[in-house]
Scaffold this active site. Structure first.
Site, short mmCIF file in Angstrom:
data_model
loop_
_atom_site.label_atom_id
_atom_site.label_comp_id
_atom_site.label_asym_id
_atom_site.label_seq_id
_atom_site.Cartn_x
_atom_site.Cartn_y
_atom_site.Cartn_z
N CYS A 1 -9.55 -1.20 9.14
CA CYS A 1 -8.10 -1.32 9.33
C CYS A 1 -7.51 -0.01 9.84
O CYS A 1 -7.27 0.91 9.05
CB CYS A 1 -7.46 -1.74 8.00
SG CYS A 1 -5.67 -1.80 8.06
N CYS B 1 -4.07 0.95 8.58
CA CYS B 1 -4.09 1.53 7.23
C CYS B 1 -4.62 2.97 7.24
O CYS B 1 -4.10 3.81 6.52
CB CYS B 1 -5.00 0.72 6.31
SG CYS B 1 -4.91 -1.05 6.53
N ASP B 2 -5.64 3.24 8.00
CA ASP B 2 -6.41 4.48 7.79
C ASP B 2 -6.39 5.49 8.94
O ASP B 2 -6.93 6.58 8.79
CB ASP B 2 -7.89 4.12 7.51
CG ASP B 2 -8.04 3.32 6.22
OD1 ASP B 2 -7.15 3.43 5.36
OD2 ASP B 2 -9.02 2.57 6.09
#
Ligand SMILES: Cc1cc2nc3c(=O)[nH]c(=O)nc-3n(C[C@H](O)[C@H](O)[C@H](O)COP(=O)(O)OP(=O)(O)OC[C@H]3O[C@@H](n4cnc5c(N)ncnc54)[C@H](O)[C@@H]3O)c2cc1C
Length: 304
Positions: free
Chosen positions: A134, A137-138
């Site tokens: 993701c 997200c990261d």
């Protein structure tokens, strides 16, 4: 154990836990069934920076725990069991599980989806330590370091473009000689100076110590082996919805996602759905939580 509930929720991720918070706060006798770790996929996120209310960010595990605490505070009952099917008996729904059957007047399905994995050595070991599924997200953890993206579809190229805002270099590794992504995305990726492509190539192994350091590759046509030093690898080869147990019960789209409307209703009255499992979900925790709340509110309206 009580076997009759007003609402049975399947799945204990952000969608299911939020649905449970709303149904139990509405004083509906509610049961949540979770087959693994309560908190869902978000527990795998080392840090969540985009869930409102946590300006300093929060670990995914802690966020899952807080959601669980808040939902159970109002009387939500949670059991660890796997849902294996739903049987319709006139007005009632029988949720079949590995711990027996539970009868519900309304059901909220929130069993999420799983990121498809490569299944190669190092992948499991380094998940959350350089292996990610993701970029939204990261990506911010990979500032000014080289990263790889595995995949060639819309999702992979969207991830690569997002990563290019942070990383020093983004190497897209694709097992074919052209991308499957939309033309617009391809044009954007080809004109982004930080993005490079490795065609006809697959990843065989991910190596490192505490964190990812390098990946081993081979060229599919020639078999030639190589290695690449990267700080991260984003695997974007698709998602698999957890709907196998619903086949023949609910209409699913060709990829297995549940078709729903704005009220999170399915085609079967009294069966609602929420979260990543829904067709066209943006697959983020806040969206899963929001749709869980919606499903619970309309389940309450369905019942009373
Ligand atoms: C590594 C990682 C990092 C992420 N980081 C972020 C982030 O920073 N921000 C963000 O917004 N999103 C992030 N996400 C995405 C986010 O986690 C998901 O969008 C969100 O968890 C979806 O919630 P959900 O409740 O719909 O499904 P899930 O979280 O997938 O929960 C579904 C639950 O249902 C259970 N289940 C499945 N089948 C059954 C069954 N048959 N019976 C009983 N239980 C079942 C599963 O065990 C699971 O616990 C990340 C995801 C990953 C993998």
């Amino acid at each position: 154990m009580n076997k009759k509930y007003e609402v049975v929720i399947i799945g204990g991720g952000p969608a299911g836990l939020t649905a449970g918070l709303y149904t139990s706060r509405a004083r509906l006798n509610s049961l949540l069934i979770e087959k693994g770790l309560v908190g869902g996929q978000i527990v795998n996120a080392e840090r969540v920076d985009n869930f409102p209310g946590f300006p300093e960010g929060i670990s995914g595990f802690e966020l899952g725990q807080l959601m669980y605490q808040q939902a159970t505070k109002y009387g939500l009952k949670v059991i660890i069991a796997e849902a294996t099917g739903i049987e319709l008996r006139e007005e009632q729904k029988v949720v079949k599980t590995t711990e027996g059957n539970f009868i519900a007047k309304a059901v909220i399905i929130a069993s999420g989806s799983e990121r498809r994995q490569l299944g190669i050595p190092g992948e499991k070991e380094f998940t959350g330590k350089g292996v990610s599924y993701c970029a939204t997200c990261d990506a911010s953890f990979f500032r000014e370091v080289p990263v790889a993206v595995m995949g060639g579809g819309d999702a992979a190229i969207t991830e690569a473009l997002h990563l290019a805002k942070f990383a020093s270099k983004v190497i897209v590794i694709h097992r074919r000689d052209q991308l499957r992504a939309s033309r617009l995305l391809q044009e954007k990726a080809f004109s982004e100076p930080k993005i490079e492509f490795l065609w006809n190539t697959v990843v065989d192994e991910i190596e490192g110590e505490d964190l990812v350091k390098r990946i081993k590759l081979h060229e599919v046509k020639t078999g030639e082996k190589s290695a690449l030093n990267v700080a991260g690898i984003f695997i974007s080869i698709g998602l698999k919805p957890n709907t196998d147990y619903l086949k023949g019960i609910l209409p699913l789209d060709p990829t297995g996602y549940i078709i729903t409307n704005d009220k999170m209703e399915t085609e079967i009255p009294g069966i609602f759905t929420a979260g990543d499992i829904c067709r066209d979900s943006a697959k983020q925790a806040i969206i899963a939580a929001g749709s869980g709340a919606t499903a619970a509110i309309y389940a309450n309206k369905f019942l009373y």
